[in-house]
Design a protein around this motif. Structure first.
Motif, mmCIF file in Angstrom:
data_model
loop_
_atom_site.group_PDB
_atom_site.id
_atom_site.type_symbol
_atom_site.label_atom_id
_atom_site.label_comp_id
_atom_site.label_asym_id
_atom_site.label_seq_id
_atom_site.Cartn_x
_atom_site.Cartn_y
_atom_site.Cartn_z
ATOM 1 N N MET A 240 11.788 -11.899 1.454
ATOM 2 C CA MET A 240 11.485 -10.650 1.161
ATOM 3 C C MET A 240 10.272 -10.128 2.078
ATOM 4 O O MET A 240 9.400 -10.779 2.282
ATOM 5 C CB MET A 240 10.865 -10.351 -0.201
ATOM 6 C CG MET A 240 10.412 -8.847 -0.593
ATOM 7 S SD MET A 240 10.001 -8.694 -2.179
ATOM 8 C CE MET A 240 8.597 -9.867 -2.616
ATOM 9 N N ALA A 241 10.650 -9.196 2.949
ATOM 10 C CA ALA A 241 9.565 -8.674 3.797
ATOM 11 C C ALA A 241 9.395 -7.371 3.659
ATOM 12 O O ALA A 241 10.166 -6.439 3.347
ATOM 13 C CB ALA A 241 10.153 -8.913 5.455
ATOM 14 N N PHE A 242 8.019 -7.076 4.026
ATOM 15 C CA PHE A 242 7.562 -5.769 3.720
ATOM 16 C C PHE A 242 6.486 -5.192 4.310
ATOM 17 O O PHE A 242 5.319 -6.050 4.708
ATOM 18 C CB PHE A 242 6.914 -5.284 2.491
ATOM 19 C CG PHE A 242 6.218 -4.242 1.915
ATOM 20 C CD1 PHE A 242 6.915 -2.688 2.171
ATOM 21 C CD2 PHE A 242 4.854 -3.912 1.482
ATOM 22 C CE1 PHE A 242 6.405 -1.500 2.138
ATOM 23 C CE2 PHE A 242 4.284 -2.804 1.394
ATOM 24 C CZ PHE A 242 4.802 -1.621 1.614
ATOM 25 N N SER A 243 6.290 -4.132 5.331
ATOM 26 C CA SER A 243 5.094 -3.567 6.160
ATOM 27 C C SER A 243 5.307 -2.315 6.230
ATOM 28 O O SER A 243 6.225 -1.705 6.215
ATOM 29 C CB SER A 243 5.115 -4.379 7.594
ATOM 30 O OG SER A 243 6.513 -3.873 8.370
ATOM 31 N N ALA A 244 4.001 -1.634 6.159
ATOM 32 C CA ALA A 244 4.045 -0.162 6.152
ATOM 33 C C ALA A 244 2.805 0.542 6.545
ATOM 34 O O ALA A 244 1.765 -0.213 6.685
ATOM 35 C CB ALA A 244 4.368 0.262 4.749
ATOM 36 N N ILE A 245 2.697 1.743 7.176
ATOM 37 C CA ILE A 245 1.557 2.134 7.502
ATOM 38 C C ILE A 245 1.557 3.838 6.757
ATOM 39 O O ILE A 245 2.889 4.367 7.085
ATOM 40 C CB ILE A 245 1.390 2.438 8.842
ATOM 41 C CG1 ILE A 245 1.233 1.054 9.493
ATOM 42 C CG2 ILE A 245 -0.061 3.177 9.451
ATOM 43 C CD1 ILE A 245 1.501 1.286 11.178
ATOM 44 N N ILE A 246 0.513 4.068 6.135
ATOM 45 C CA ILE A 246 0.598 5.422 5.432
ATOM 46 C C ILE A 246 -0.647 5.895 5.242
ATOM 47 O O ILE A 246 -1.849 5.111 5.175
ATOM 48 C CB ILE A 246 1.142 5.144 4.084
ATOM 49 C CG1 ILE A 246 1.571 6.587 3.354
ATOM 50 C CG2 ILE A 246 0.474 4.538 3.204
ATOM 51 C CD1 ILE A 246 2.156 6.657 2.136
ATOM 52 N N ALA A 247 -0.991 7.372 5.294
ATOM 53 C CA ALA A 247 -2.145 7.816 5.040
ATOM 54 C C ALA A 247 -2.764 7.517 3.547
ATOM 55 O O ALA A 247 -1.904 7.411 2.512
ATOM 56 C CB ALA A 247 -2.050 9.359 5.203
ATOM 57 N N GLY A 248 -3.960 7.011 3.268
ATOM 58 C CA GLY A 248 -4.457 6.709 2.286
ATOM 59 C C GLY A 248 -4.385 7.702 1.249
ATOM 60 O O GLY A 248 -4.274 7.445 0.155
ATOM 61 N N ASP A 249 -4.654 8.953 1.583
ATOM 62 C CA ASP A 249 -4.604 9.978 0.692
ATOM 63 C C ASP A 249 -3.331 10.249 0.010
ATOM 64 O O ASP A 249 -3.156 10.625 -1.383
ATOM 65 C CB ASP A 249 -4.970 11.463 1.464
ATOM 66 C CG ASP A 249 -6.419 11.453 1.870
ATOM 67 O OD1 ASP A 249 -6.967 10.715 1.111
ATOM 68 O OD2 ASP A 249 -6.753 12.188 2.846
ATOM 69 N N THR A 250 -2.112 10.096 0.875
ATOM 70 C CA THR A 250 -0.803 10.302 0.348
ATOM 71 C C THR A 250 -0.675 9.197 -0.680
ATOM 72 O O THR A 250 0.222 9.318 -1.829
ATOM 73 C CB THR A 250 0.027 10.020 1.645
ATOM 74 O OG1 THR A 250 0.088 11.116 2.507
ATOM 75 C CG2 THR A 250 1.607 10.129 1.031
ATOM 76 N N LEU A 251 -0.631 7.781 -0.522
ATOM 77 C CA LEU A 251 -0.400 6.677 -1.371
ATOM 78 C C LEU A 251 -1.313 6.788 -2.686
ATOM 79 O O LEU A 251 -0.929 6.844 -3.894
ATOM 80 C CB LEU A 251 -0.715 5.521 -0.818
ATOM 81 C CG LEU A 251 -0.365 4.243 -1.560
ATOM 82 C CD1 LEU A 251 1.079 4.237 -1.893
ATOM 83 C CD2 LEU A 251 -0.797 2.887 -0.804
ATOM 84 N N ALA A 252 -2.472 7.330 -2.480
ATOM 85 C CA ALA A 252 -3.471 7.402 -3.619
ATOM 86 C C ALA A 252 -2.986 8.526 -4.565
ATOM 87 O O ALA A 252 -2.811 8.643 -5.755
ATOM 88 C CB ALA A 252 -4.935 7.948 -3.187
ATOM 89 N N LYS A 253 -2.222 9.681 -4.076
ATOM 90 C CA LYS A 253 -1.374 10.714 -4.994
ATOM 91 C C LYS A 253 -0.333 10.267 -5.428
ATOM 92 O O LYS A 253 0.068 10.581 -6.698
ATOM 93 C CB LYS A 253 -1.435 11.897 -4.068
ATOM 94 C CG LYS A 253 -2.610 12.767 -3.487
ATOM 95 C CD LYS A 253 -1.953 14.077 -2.502
ATOM 96 C CE LYS A 253 -2.927 14.711 -2.281
ATOM 97 N NZ LYS A 253 -2.680 16.033 -1.149
ATOM 98 N N ALA A 254 0.340 9.341 -4.882
ATOM 99 C CA ALA A 254 1.758 8.701 -5.486
ATOM 100 C C ALA A 254 1.432 7.931 -6.596
ATOM 101 O O ALA A 254 2.012 7.939 -7.417
ATOM 102 C CB ALA A 254 2.224 8.051 -4.263
ATOM 103 N N LEU A 255 0.151 7.204 -6.561
ATOM 104 C CA LEU A 255 -0.271 6.121 -7.584
ATOM 105 C C LEU A 255 -0.683 6.848 -8.603
ATOM 106 O O LEU A 255 -0.735 6.321 -9.935
ATOM 107 C CB LEU A 255 -1.020 4.878 -7.063
ATOM 108 C CG LEU A 255 -0.338 4.271 -5.886
ATOM 109 C CD1 LEU A 255 -1.412 3.253 -5.363
ATOM 110 C CD2 LEU A 255 0.815 3.405 -6.449
ATOM 111 N N GLU A 256 -1.559 7.962 -8.594
ATOM 112 C CA GLU A 256 -2.130 8.607 -9.838
ATOM 113 C C GLU A 256 -1.153 8.686 -10.968
ATOM 114 O O GLU A 256 -1.886 8.416 -12.106
ATOM 115 C CB GLU A 256 -3.056 10.122 -8.957
ATOM 116 C CG GLU A 256 -3.738 10.340 -10.291
ATOM 117 C CD GLU A 256 -4.665 11.875 -9.688
ATOM 118 O OE1 GLU A 256 -5.387 12.414 -10.502
ATOM 119 O OE2 GLU A 256 -4.236 12.201 -8.434
#
Length: 248
Positions: free
Chosen positions: A1-17
């Motif tokens: 299993m491989a995973f790498s990503a780059i994302i705006a912290g604001d966007t990921l924080a909103k998704a997890l809320e």
């Protein structure tokens, strides 16, 4: 299993809320087209299904698989990102840990065995007769008003007309009506009524902005289903909330 990503912290924080509003840990499914989380709280009352599309990432590569994550720790790390700052993720397949880089900050997050996390729920196919679409400020106002006198809130669909949120306390009552003019789309259904925990609905509405379009599906003494988007459509969220059983 491989995973790498780059994302705006604001966007990921909103998704997890919406997820952390219900659970402390979850399984993150790494799909070709983005990540998905489906979880239910320990009492089997509230459910969330969140999908974060690959288009919301600056870079996204995954070969499938599941990560078990402590959400509180992950959100604490994301809180270190400044507004607009990107976060780099890289799965270390040897250590089974997630390497996170934010600017000059490097953090290694220990993952949880996915098999030790509560099983993902099946999303039931319910006969919900009415669909009401409105802006998030209507839901926020209804929840805040109900909190003035009760710890439960009734969601009532008036046949082909309007949506009414109401609460009854020991001495006081409150009604908040969303009129037909404020329901720009959707299919107004039959007469129906269900009673829900105000605490759960309050937690669920937390990530919803005042101008966010919310689709609310309702039935008679059935769960409600909330659907909305975040991050310019990059995040899709579905919540389900089981009704409180009323004694005759």
């Amino acid at each position: 299993m491989a995973f790498s990503a780059i994302i705006a912290g604001d966007t990921l924080a909103k998704a997890l809320e919406p997820v952390s509003a219900l659970v402390d840990e979850c399984k993150i499914r790494l799909n070709d087209d983005g990540i998905g989380i489906c979880a239910v709280d320990a009492a089997n009352v509230g459910m969330v299904d969140m999908e974060l599309d690959a288009s919301a990432f600056e870079s996204y590569e995954a070969t499938g698989g599941v990560l078990g994550v402590n959400l509180e720790r992950l959100e604490d790390v994301l809180s270190m990102a400044e507004s607009g700052q990107v976060v780099h993720f890289e799965l270390n397949e040897e250590t089974r840990k997630l390497d996170i880089e934010i600017g000059g900050l490097e953090y290694t997050l220990a993952l949880i065995d996915p098999d030790s996390i509560r099983q993902e729920p099946d999303i039931p196919d319910l006969d919900l007769s009415g669909t009401y679409v409105f802006e998030g400020d209507h839901l926020d106002r209804a929840v805040r008003a109900a909190d003035l006198c009760s710890d439960h809130i009734s969601v009532d669909g008036v046949a082909d007309d309007k949506l009414v949120f109401s609460a009854q306390g020991d001495t006081d009552d409150v009604d908040v009506t969303v009129e037909r003019d404020d329901l720009p789309s959707g299919q107004l259904g039959d007469e129906c009524s269900s009673l829900f925990s105000l605490d759960y609905l309050s937690d669920m509405k937390g990530p919803i902005g005042s101008d966010t379009k919310v689709s609310l599906r309702v039935g008679d003494e059935l769960p409600i289903k909330l659907r909305y988007s975040l991050a310019d459509g990059g995040v899709e969220v579905v919540n389900m909330l089981a009704p409180r059983i009323q004694n005759d």
